[in-house]
Design a protein around this motif. Structure first.
Motif, PDB file in Angstrom:
ATOM      1  N   GLY A 197       0.834  -1.190   0.000  1.00  0.00           N
ATOM      2  CA  GLY A 197       0.000   0.000   0.000  1.00  0.00           C
ATOM      3  C   GLY A 197       0.870   1.242   0.000  1.00  0.00           C
ATOM      4  O   GLY A 197       2.084   1.182   0.221  1.00  0.00           O
ATOM      5  N   ARG A 198       0.248   2.381  -0.241  1.00  0.00           N
ATOM      6  CA  ARG A 198       0.985   3.639  -0.428  1.00  0.00           C
ATOM      7  C   ARG A 198       1.252   4.345   0.898  1.00  0.00           C
ATOM      8  O   ARG A 198       0.840   5.476   1.111  1.00  0.00           O
ATOM      9  CB  ARG A 198       0.217   4.539  -1.386  1.00  0.00           C
ATOM     10  N   ASP A 199       1.928   3.655   1.794  1.00  0.00           N
ATOM     11  CA  ASP A 199       2.292   4.206   3.094  1.00  0.00           C
ATOM     12  C   ASP A 199       3.635   3.589   3.472  1.00  0.00           C
ATOM     13  O   ASP A 199       3.837   2.390   3.265  1.00  0.00           O
ATOM     14  CB  ASP A 199       1.229   3.850   4.140  1.00  0.00           C
ATOM     15  N   PRO A 200       4.550   4.371   4.043  1.00  0.00           N
ATOM     16  CA  PRO A 200       5.867   3.818   4.389  1.00  0.00           C
ATOM     17  C   PRO A 200       5.811   2.642   5.367  1.00  0.00           C
ATOM     18  O   PRO A 200       6.729   1.829   5.412  1.00  0.00           O
ATOM     19  CB  PRO A 200       6.609   5.004   5.020  1.00  0.00           C
ATOM     20  N   LYS A 201       4.728   2.521   6.119  1.00  0.00           N
ATOM     21  CA  LYS A 201       4.609   1.398   7.063  1.00  0.00           C
ATOM     22  C   LYS A 201       4.241   0.098   6.350  1.00  0.00           C
ATOM     23  O   LYS A 201       4.463  -0.992   6.869  1.00  0.00           O
ATOM     24  CB  LYS A 201       3.552   1.717   8.123  1.00  0.00           C
ATOM     25  N   ALA A 202       3.663   0.207   5.157  1.00  0.00           N
ATOM     26  CA  ALA A 202       3.117  -0.959   4.461  1.00  0.00           C
ATOM     27  C   ALA A 202       4.148  -2.055   4.173  1.00  0.00           C
ATOM     28  O   ALA A 202       3.906  -3.220   4.506  1.00  0.00           O
ATOM     29  CB  ALA A 202       2.406  -0.531   3.184  1.00  0.00           C
ATOM     30  N   THR A 234       7.213   4.386  -2.218  1.00  0.00           N
ATOM     31  CA  THR A 234       6.698   4.039  -0.893  1.00  0.00           C
ATOM     32  C   THR A 234       7.650   4.445   0.228  1.00  0.00           C
ATOM     33  O   THR A 234       7.228   5.069   1.201  1.00  0.00           O
ATOM     34  CB  THR A 234       6.427   2.523  -0.810  1.00  0.00           C
ATOM     35  N   LEU A 235       8.911   4.085   0.099  1.00  0.00           N
ATOM     36  CA  LEU A 235       9.916   4.448   1.113  1.00  0.00           C
ATOM     37  C   LEU A 235      10.679   5.643   0.568  1.00  0.00           C
ATOM     38  O   LEU A 235      11.555   5.504  -0.281  1.00  0.00           O
ATOM     39  CB  LEU A 235      10.843   3.272   1.417  1.00  0.00           C
ATOM     40  N   LEU A 236      10.346   6.806   1.070  1.00  0.00           N
ATOM     41  CA  LEU A 236      10.757   8.047   0.416  1.00  0.00           C
ATOM     42  C   LEU A 236      12.015   8.684   0.982  1.00  0.00           C
ATOM     43  O   LEU A 236      12.466   9.697   0.475  1.00  0.00           O
ATOM     44  CB  LEU A 236       9.600   9.049   0.462  1.00  0.00           C
ATOM     45  N   ASN A 237      12.591   8.102   2.028  1.00  0.00           N
ATOM     46  CA  ASN A 237      13.867   8.651   2.488  1.00  0.00           C
ATOM     47  C   ASN A 237      14.880   7.527   2.679  1.00  0.00           C
ATOM     48  O   ASN A 237      14.526   6.354   2.780  1.00  0.00           O
ATOM     49  CB  ASN A 237      13.706   9.523   3.748  1.00  0.00           C
ATOM     50  N   LEU A 266      14.551   3.279   3.589  1.00  0.00           N
ATOM     51  CA  LEU A 266      14.974   2.272   2.620  1.00  0.00           C
ATOM     52  C   LEU A 266      16.059   1.371   3.195  1.00  0.00           C
ATOM     53  O   LEU A 266      16.005   0.151   3.054  1.00  0.00           O
ATOM     54  CB  LEU A 266      15.457   2.939   1.328  1.00  0.00           C
ATOM     55  N   LEU A 267      17.033   1.955   3.873  1.00  0.00           N
ATOM     56  CA  LEU A 267      18.105   1.144   4.460  1.00  0.00           C
ATOM     57  C   LEU A 267      17.577   0.247   5.574  1.00  0.00           C
ATOM     58  O   LEU A 267      17.968  -0.918   5.673  1.00  0.00           O
ATOM     59  CB  LEU A 267      19.233   2.036   4.978  1.00  0.00           C
ATOM     60  N   GLU A 268      16.693   0.777   6.410  1.00  0.00           N
ATOM     61  CA  GLU A 268      16.107  -0.048   7.471  1.00  0.00           C
ATOM     62  C   GLU A 268      15.353  -1.229   6.870  1.00  0.00           C
ATOM     63  O   GLU A 268      15.496  -2.372   7.301  1.00  0.00           O
ATOM     64  CB  GLU A 268      15.177   0.792   8.347  1.00  0.00           C
ATOM     65  N   PHE A 269      14.559  -0.952   5.831  1.00  0.00           N
ATOM     66  CA  PHE A 269      13.798  -2.022   5.198  1.00  0.00           C
ATOM     67  C   PHE A 269      14.726  -3.044   4.548  1.00  0.00           C
ATOM     68  O   PHE A 269      14.488  -4.251   4.635  1.00  0.00           O
ATOM     69  CB  PHE A 269      12.819  -1.465   4.157  1.00  0.00           C
ATOM     70  N   SER A 270      15.795  -2.570   3.927  1.00  0.00           N
ATOM     71  CA  SER A 270      16.710  -3.488   3.223  1.00  0.00           C
ATOM     72  C   SER A 270      17.345  -4.494   4.176  1.00  0.00           C
ATOM     73  O   SER A 270      17.765  -5.566   3.753  1.00  0.00           O
ATOM     74  CB  SER A 270      17.784  -2.705   2.469  1.00  0.00           C
ATOM     75  N   ASN A 271      17.389  -4.177   5.456  1.00  0.00           N
ATOM     76  CA  ASN A 271      17.960  -5.100   6.444  1.00  0.00           C
ATOM     77  C   ASN A 271      17.064  -6.307   6.721  1.00  0.00           C
ATOM     78  O   ASN A 271      17.515  -7.263   7.366  1.00  0.00           O
ATOM     79  CB  ASN A 271      18.258  -4.361   7.755  1.00  0.00           C
ATOM     80  N   LEU A 272      15.821  -6.284   6.238  1.00  0.00           N
ATOM     81  CA  LEU A 272      14.925  -7.424   6.453  1.00  0.00           C
ATOM     82  C   LEU A 272      15.284  -8.607   5.562  1.00  0.00           C
ATOM     83  O   LEU A 272      14.800  -9.715   5.784  1.00  0.00           O
ATOM     84  CB  LEU A 272      13.466  -7.011   6.221  1.00  0.00           C
ATOM     85  N   GLY A 273      16.115  -8.377   4.538  1.00  0.00           N
ATOM     86  CA  GLY A 273      16.641  -9.490   3.746  1.00  0.00           C
ATOM     87  C   GLY A 273      15.903  -9.823   2.476  1.00  0.00           C
ATOM     88  O   GLY A 273      16.302 -10.744   1.762  1.00  0.00           O
ATOM     89  N   CYS A 274      14.837  -9.112   2.151  1.00  0.00           N
ATOM     90  CA  CYS A 274      14.138  -9.393   0.898  1.00  0.00           C
ATOM     91  C   CYS A 274      14.741  -8.543  -0.224  1.00  0.00           C
ATOM     92  O   CYS A 274      15.597  -7.692   0.014  1.00  0.00           O
ATOM     93  CB  CYS A 274      12.637  -9.141   1.040  1.00  0.00           C
ATOM     94  N   GLU A 305      17.000  10.319  -9.258  1.00  0.00           N
ATOM     95  CA  GLU A 305      16.870  10.046  -7.818  1.00  0.00           C
ATOM     96  C   GLU A 305      16.788   8.545  -7.551  1.00  0.00           C
ATOM     97  O   GLU A 305      17.337   8.061  -6.555  1.00  0.00           O
ATOM     98  CB  GLU A 305      15.648  10.769  -7.255  1.00  0.00           C
ATOM     99  N   ARG A 306      16.128   7.806  -8.443  1.00  0.00           N
ATOM    100  CA  ARG A 306      16.080   6.349  -8.290  1.00  0.00           C
ATOM    101  C   ARG A 306      17.483   5.755  -8.373  1.00  0.00           C
ATOM    102  O   ARG A 306      17.837   4.866  -7.600  1.00  0.00           O
ATOM    103  CB  ARG A 306      15.179   5.738  -9.366  1.00  0.00           C
ATOM    104  N   VAL A 307      18.284   6.241  -9.310  1.00  0.00           N
ATOM    105  CA  VAL A 307      19.670   5.763  -9.427  1.00  0.00           C
ATOM    106  C   VAL A 307      20.444   6.068  -8.144  1.00  0.00           C
ATOM    107  O   VAL A 307      21.221   5.235  -7.663  1.00  0.00           O
ATOM    108  CB  VAL A 307      20.356   6.366 -10.673  1.00  0.00           C
ATOM    109  N   ASP A 308      20.220   7.243  -7.560  1.00  0.00           N
ATOM    110  CA  ASP A 308      20.867   7.573  -6.284  1.00  0.00           C
ATOM    111  C   ASP A 308      20.462   6.584  -5.197  1.00  0.00           C
ATOM    112  O   ASP A 308      21.289   6.197  -4.359  1.00  0.00           O
ATOM    113  CB  ASP A 308      20.499   8.999  -5.841  1.00  0.00           C
ATOM    114  N   ARG A 309      19.191   6.165  -5.184  1.00  0.00           N
ATOM    115  CA  ARG A 309      18.725   5.196  -4.178  1.00  0.00           C
ATOM    116  C   ARG A 309      19.392   3.839  -4.393  1.00  0.00           C
ATOM    117  O   ARG A 309      19.744   3.152  -3.447  1.00  0.00           O
ATOM    118  CB  ARG A 309      17.201   5.028  -4.235  1.00  0.00           C
ATOM    119  N   LEU A 310      19.575   3.451  -5.676  1.00  0.00           N
ATOM    120  CA  LEU A 310      20.269   2.199  -5.979  1.00  0.00           C
ATOM    121  C   LEU A 310      21.713   2.265  -5.499  1.00  0.00           C
ATOM    122  O   LEU A 310      22.236   1.299  -4.939  1.00  0.00           O
ATOM    123  CB  LEU A 310      20.226   1.910  -7.479  1.00  0.00           C
ATOM    124  N   LYS A 311      22.349   3.402  -5.715  1.00  0.00           N
ATOM    125  CA  LYS A 311      23.730   3.585  -5.262  1.00  0.00           C
ATOM    126  C   LYS A 311      23.800   3.502  -3.741  1.00  0.00           C
ATOM    127  O   LYS A 311      24.723   2.889  -3.186  1.00  0.00           O
ATOM    128  CB  LYS A 311      24.295   4.909  -5.754  1.00  0.00           C
TER     129      LYS A 311
END
Length: 153
Positions: free
Chosen positions: A45-50, A76-79, A83-91, A118-124
């Protein structure tokens, strides 16, 4: 006869807050994934908690984070911290709106849609934090207005 094996379950969609029906679908996805060892894809869903809530439900029901993809993180994850916190979940972290260069997000007008730069910056950012192997990228071409050209009937 031949056995047909499931290769992928997806895209398991939900809104936010997640409905009871959607919660059961996420739990069922985890159960089947744990039995078949297949990959799964989630549409948050369109919320950072989703994305966090989907993964909590999925993992608690026995799903394997290493076999899961969370789509649409670029809207969805706009900062960076989220994004880094979510990436630690391993998916797998999927940024999949490349090519959607609009000044605002029509489905959530409070959100400024990121540009491809900006998307490329997030990938970096993900790469620089050791998550290169967990990055997926694509474009979400599923409607005529996102094509180069189309014919109205």
């Amino acid at each position: 006869g031949e056995m047909i094996k499931c290769g992928f379950i997806g895209e398991v969609g939900s809104v936010y807050p997640i409905t009871d029906f959607e919660k059961r679908a996420i739990q069922a996805t985890a159960i089947v994934q744990s039995q078949l060892k297949c990959g799964v894809s989630f549409h948050p869903g369109r919320d950072p908690k989703a994305p966090f809530e989907i993964m909590r439900i999925y993992l608690e029901a026995g799903g394997d984070a290493a076999k899961a993809v969370m789509s649409h993180l670029d809207r969805t994850l706009l900062n960076d911290e989220q994004l880094l916190e979510f990436s630690n979940l391993g998916c797998y972290c999927q940024l999949d709106l490349f090519g959607t260069e609009v000044s605002w997000y029509q489905l959530n007008p409070t959100v400024d849609m990121p540009s491809d730069a900006e998307r490329v910056d997030r990938l970096k950012l993900l790469k620089d934090n050791g998550k290169l192997e967990k990055i997926l990228m694509s474009h979400d071409i599923h409607t005529k207005h996102r094509l180069v050209s189309f014919t109205l009937i």
